[in-house]
Design a protein around this motif. Structure first.
Motif: not given
Lengths: 153, 401
Positions: B144-147, B73-79, B107-116, B48-53
């Protein structure tokens, strides 16, 4: 019997009496203002949760209705270990912290499994009639309880 | 009169839509088929959206089709939602069920990803891959994600699926006006039961089993209006059940509910089943959401959520919590009974018990004890699976030929 020993015995007795499903006997251990809660913390929603909350009359009503419901008949066994007894002589009250492990034993074959672990946070009033449970918070670590249970811990 | 072995296995004397072969609940190959053809094609509630405000809040979710997911939830508040799988060596990226991660680092080899879902760093990438492979080749798999429909986060792992709105259609009509305000989850717990997911959804799709619930018999079945409640089926296998006024104070120790719900009549109760395993259960003061996540043909994880209004005062919230737990908490009067029921079905139907049929034959003009809700579900199940629920291996059809 000194106060600390009497309080410790009360806490242990409350578990043994519930194991026997002697609900009247359990309520006899409780003060009139008794408050009972089962609480836990959900890391998933980052919130404290109260799963059951009753006063003494509510507990009696819960017990009285049990026979009308379809319940798991497997007996459970509450293993309580009293850890801390903080006595406030002026308030005639003690705060008691115990650990609790609850085991469930199947009727068919008698296999025992660990059902739940947690802590009991009790407040005990002690007067001339001896110690009585004023409140109990069963603070569960275990949150995955399968098909659950109708009888409080 | 009791029956012998031949009689026990005889095809029930009902129309084919009114019974199912119990192998649809027990067979591994059918379960794997369901993962492919149903769970990996349908919209499923992840949280539910309230779990990731807040921005960068995430929630992990074990999708019933198989893939572990991160809902973030991204910096743009999109989930958005991604596989919780590092594209390098297949490690789990996020271990905790919930958290906040501006940067998701394996944690394995430190590859990193952002919220998009972009890969933003490969440790010693240039040295190891030169110009053959880089961050642009290592993004996360997005889902695919929709609220919608009460602020739930819905996911669909099928890139070619219809929209959530198309999938739900008119099925949420009875609840639409009651879900306009922001909601908040106040209760969450899981249960694992050795049973099939469809049996849980069946329990949420028929009220004939109120005979199992003393609470429902006293507060509902013997009260006016109970037998007027009707099932309505909708495309894609969804179904709804109309409301009545529950008499909560008929149960000793219970009382009429003081806190209501916007637009819902006092004591009201609306239930909507969403195919293949989600149920909206709005009962007077609390919305309960069940999400069925099969772990195997005879193993089911159910997520239970209780929701109130985000604007609740502390007193209102406390009352909703008490109302919820009275019947639906892990120590509540009804939930334990429902779970015992499907646990018993799992025991009786597991492989090689010689169970054969489950009957969905009650016809009462689609009122509350009619089993049309389940028939509606299995019609959709059969359509998607390309198997008849009453004849999943085509044996009856072969004999008929």
């Amino acid at each position: 019997m000194d106060t600390r020993t009497a309080i410790t015995e009360l806490i242990h007795r409350s578990g043994l009496i519930m194991d026997r499903c002697d609900f009247k006997g359990y309520l006899d251990l409780c003060a009139p203002e008794y408050q009972y809660r089962i609480t836990t913390y959900s890391p998933e929603i980052r919130k404290d949760m109260t799963w059951l909350e009753h006063d003494k009359a509510g507990m009696k009503s819960l017990f009285d209705n049990l026979h009308r419901h379809n319940s798991d008949k497997s007996p459970i066994s509450r293993h309580i270990n009293v850890c801390l007894v903080d006595i406030d002589d002026a308030a005639e009250e003690a705060e008691v912290t115990s650990t609790i492990q609850v085991f469930r034993t199947t009727l068919d074959g008698g296999e025992t499994e660990l059902f739940a672990v947690g802590k009991l946070y009790d407040k005990v009033a002690f007067g001339q009639g001896g110690p009585a449970l004023r409140s109990r918070n069963v603070r569960l670590d275990t949150r995955l309880l399968g098909y659950g249970y109708h009888i409080p811990f | 009169m009791s029956r012998n072995a031949v009689e026990w296995k005889q095809t029930p004397s009902f129309p084919e839509s009114h019974y199912v072969d119990t192998r649809i609940y027990t067979e591994e190959d059918i379960f794997l088929d369901e993962q492919r053809k149903i769970f990996n094609k349908c919209w499923i509630i992840a949280c539910h959206e309230s779990e990731i405000p807040n921005a960068y809040d995430y929630r992990t979710f074990s999708h019933p089709g198989g893939p572990p997911l991160i809902v973030i939830r991204g910096e743009d508040m999109q989930v958005r939602t991604f596989y919780n799988i590092c594209p390098h060596r297949g490690n789990t990226l996020l271990y905790e069920p919930v958290g906040n991660a501006k940067r998701i680092t394996c944690i394995f080899h430190a590859w990193s990803f952002n919220a998009t879902g972009d890969c933003i760093d490969i440790s010693r990438g240039k040295e190891g891959y030169q110009d053959r492979f880089g961050c642009k080749d290592a993004g996360l798999r997005e889902v695919k994600t929709e609220l919608g429909f009460g602020g739930f986060v819905w996911v669909n792992v099928d890139d070619d699926s219809c929209t959530l709105k198309e999938y739900i259609g008119e099925a949420m009509g009875m609840l639409d006006e009651h879900l306009n305000e922001p909601l908040e989850v106040f209760h969450y717990h899981k249960a694992i039961v050795n049973t099939n997911y469809k049996l849980w959804h069946d329990t949420n799709s028929e009220f004939y089993h109120d005979y199992m619930h003393y609470f429902n018999r006293i507060t509902g079945m013997i009260q006016p209006g109970y037998f007027d409640r009707k099932y309505t089926g909708y495309p894609n296998g969804h179904a709804s059940v109309g409301s009545m006024a529950i008499k909560y104070d008929a149960y000793e120790g219970s009382k009429a509910r003081g806190v209501g719900w916007p637009g819902l009549a006092p004591g009201g109760w609306v239930l909507i089943d969403i195919f293949p395993g989600m149920t909206y259960n709005l009962r007077t003061s609390v919305l309960r959401m069940d999400t069925a996540i099969p772990l195997g043909p005879n193993k089911l994880l159910i997520e239970f959520r209780g929701l109130g209004l985000k604007r609740d005062t502390p007193e209102e919230r406390a009352e909703r919590i008490r109302d919820h737990n009275m019947i639906w908490g892990p120590f509540g009067r009804n939930l334990h009974e429902d779970l015992l029921g499907v646990h018993g079905q799992g025991l009786a139907m597991r492989e090689r018990t010689d169970s054969k049929w489950v009957i969905h034959g009650r016809e009462e003009n689609m009122t509350i004890h009619d089993e049309g809700g389940m028939r509606h579900f299995y019609a959709e199940w059969s359509r998607r699976m390309g198997r008849k629920a009453y004849d999943p291996y085509g044996e009856q059809a072969a004999v008929a030929k």
